[in-house]
Write a protein that holds these residues in place. Structure first.
Motif, PDB file in Angstrom:
ATOM      1  N   TYR A  82       0.831 -65.751   7.070  1.00  0.00           N
ATOM      2  CA  TYR A  82       0.942 -64.330   6.763  1.00  0.00           C
ATOM      3  C   TYR A  82       0.753 -64.078   5.273  1.00  0.00           C
ATOM      4  CZ  TYR A  82       2.656 -63.095  11.390  1.00  0.00           C
ATOM      5  OH  TYR A  82       2.757 -62.858  12.729  1.00  0.00           O
ATOM      6  N   TYR A  86       5.845 -56.958   9.954  1.00  0.00           N
ATOM      7  CA  TYR A  86       5.002 -57.061  11.132  1.00  0.00           C
ATOM      8  C   TYR A  86       5.747 -56.678  12.398  1.00  0.00           C
ATOM      9  CZ  TYR A  86       1.680 -59.599   8.228  1.00  0.00           C
ATOM     10  OH  TYR A  86       0.787 -59.955   7.251  1.00  0.00           O
ATOM     11  N   THR A 142       0.907 -60.248  17.053  1.00  0.00           N
ATOM     12  CA  THR A 142       1.417 -59.690  15.820  1.00  0.00           C
ATOM     13  C   THR A 142       0.549 -58.540  15.342  1.00  0.00           C
ATOM     14  OG1 THR A 142       2.147 -60.278  13.568  1.00  0.00           O
ATOM     15  CG2 THR A 142       0.122 -61.292  14.354  1.00  0.00           C
ATOM     16  N   TYR A 164       0.248 -56.043  11.767  1.00  0.00           N
ATOM     17  CA  TYR A 164       0.724 -55.640  10.459  1.00  0.00           C
ATOM     18  C   TYR A 164       0.754 -54.120  10.400  1.00  0.00           C
ATOM     19  CZ  TYR A 164       0.998 -54.794   5.475  1.00  0.00           C
ATOM     20  OH  TYR A 164       1.390 -54.343   4.236  1.00  0.00           O
TER      21      TYR A 164
END
Length: 130
Positions: A27, A34, A100, A102
């Motif tokens: 990351y 996230y 995931t 963002y």
């Protein structure tokens, strides 16, 4: 490059429990920015969202099929996502994926869909026998 690695799947009898883990790495920003999710894909069915958790780990959302039996959680210090699954049923048999997204503030979309998530793990098989 974000990488997600699921583990913890296996074969259990109906009524049993499993705890899935998803280790995240690569990351660019802190893990708490996230939105994270668990999806599953059963044979002959479309991939469906199981649960989501926002960056701070406090706001969670579950599919109706998961409510009361599954618990999603995350450890921001270890960049790990979890799914505790209790009272498993045969219909929970599927490949489980973590995903995931963002979002800058760690918020999840109101009605998150597959396309909202930019990175996925390779999945872990869960098989529940009745």
């Amino acid at each position: 490059q974000v990488q997600l690695l699921e583990s913890g799947g296996g074969s259990v009898q109906a009524g049993g429990s499993l705890r899935l883990s998803c280790e995240a790495s690569g990351y660019r920003s802190p893990f708490n920015l996230y939105c994270m999710a668990w999806f599953r894909h059963a044979p002959g069915k479309e991939r469906e969202r199981v649960a989501t958790v926002e960056g701070d780990g406090n706001t969670k959302n579950y599919a109706d099929s998961a409510k009361g039996r599954f618990t999603i959680s995350k450890d921001n210090t270890e960049s790990t996502l979890f799914l505790q699954m209790n009272d498993l049923k045969a219909e929970d048999t599927a490949i489980y994926y973590c995903a995931t997204r963002y979002s800058g503030r760690g918020l999840c979309p109101t009605n998150p869909r597959e396309g909202d998530f930019g990175a996925w793990g390779q999945g872990t098989q869960v098989t529940v026998s009745s």
